[in-house]
Scaffold this motif. Structure first.
Motif, short mmCIF file in Angstrom:
data_model
loop_
_atom_site.label_atom_id
_atom_site.label_comp_id
_atom_site.label_asym_id
_atom_site.label_seq_id
_atom_site.Cartn_x
_atom_site.Cartn_y
_atom_site.Cartn_z
N UNK A 1 -16.02 0.72 -23.11
CA UNK A 1 -15.32 2.05 -23.67
C UNK A 1 -15.47 3.12 -22.94
N UNK A 2 -16.61 3.57 -22.69
CA UNK A 2 -16.67 4.76 -21.75
C UNK A 2 -16.04 5.06 -20.37
N UNK A 3 -15.94 3.73 -19.91
CA UNK A 3 -15.36 3.62 -18.43
C UNK A 3 -13.94 3.28 -18.57
N UNK A 4 -13.39 2.54 -19.37
CA UNK A 4 -12.01 2.22 -19.56
C UNK A 4 -11.19 2.59 -20.70
N UNK A 5 -12.06 2.92 -21.86
CA UNK A 5 -11.26 2.77 -23.18
C UNK A 5 -10.95 1.65 -23.80
N UNK A 6 -11.49 0.55 -23.24
CA UNK A 6 -11.12 -0.75 -23.95
C UNK A 6 -12.32 -1.67 -23.67
N UNK A 7 -12.65 -2.41 -24.74
CA UNK A 7 -12.12 -2.43 -26.12
C UNK A 7 -12.40 -1.19 -26.88
N UNK B 1 -15.56 12.58 -20.32
CA UNK B 1 -17.22 12.30 -19.90
C UNK B 1 -16.75 11.39 -18.75
N UNK B 2 -15.67 11.04 -18.47
CA UNK B 2 -15.18 10.16 -17.21
C UNK B 2 -15.24 11.12 -16.07
N UNK B 3 -15.11 12.45 -15.96
CA UNK B 3 -15.12 13.54 -15.13
C UNK B 3 -16.38 13.53 -14.39
N UNK B 4 -17.64 13.26 -15.31
CA UNK B 4 -18.86 13.50 -14.91
C UNK B 4 -19.62 12.24 -14.51
#
Length: 145
Positions: free
Chosen positions: A127-133, A69-72
């Motif tokens: 989380x969606x943007x960076x995976x953290x936390x 989803x980070x590609x869109x």
């Protein structure tokens, strides 16, 4: 948009600026069900073979997905919002005495028995943007309180 005269009118007429807050006051369980839908997230992860069953284990499964989803850039905030609402749903359904609350601006949060409030939408977006936390980590911290 900040329209000062509208704020004054609302105060005089007792109009809640948050439709979600007003709906929550009338039907908290119905709003909780609405917040649990997370249709976009459910559709995307189903394509990846993950079923969201409202359990803590499903949060771990989400954490393991490749973040396509980070590609869109248009879909990214929607996935993050849904991830946060799904996180909140899992907490409310699995942590004793956890419940949905709506802040005056209409932001849904989860309140724990301790009184601590978790801005789950913010956590989902992070989380969606960076995976953290990781979503499972936020759940684990909520379950400890």
């Amino acid at each position: 948009m900040n329209i000062p005269f509208l704020d004054n009118w609302r105060k005089r007429h007792d109009v809640d600026p948050s439709p979600l807050g007003a709906a929550f006051d009338r039907d908290p369980e119905g709003v909780g069900e609405l917040l649990a839908e997370c249709e976009l997230l459910r559709a995307r992860v189903q394509d990846a073979g993950v079923t969201l069953d409202d359990t803590p284990g499903s949060l771990s499964a989400l954490d393991q997905l490749p973040p396509s989803w980070r590609d869109d850039p248009e879909e990214l905030p929607w996935i993050g919002n849904d991830a946060g609402l799904y996180l909140g749903t899992v907490i409310v359904r699995n942590v004793p005495s956890a419940s949905w609350q709506v802040w005056p601006g209409g932001q849904p949060v989860v309140r724990l028995a301790s009184g601590r409030e978790i801005n789950v939408v913010e956590a989902g977006l992070d989380w969606a943007v960076t995976g953290s936390p990781e979503l499972s980590q936020v759940y684990g911290e909520a379950a400890e309180f």
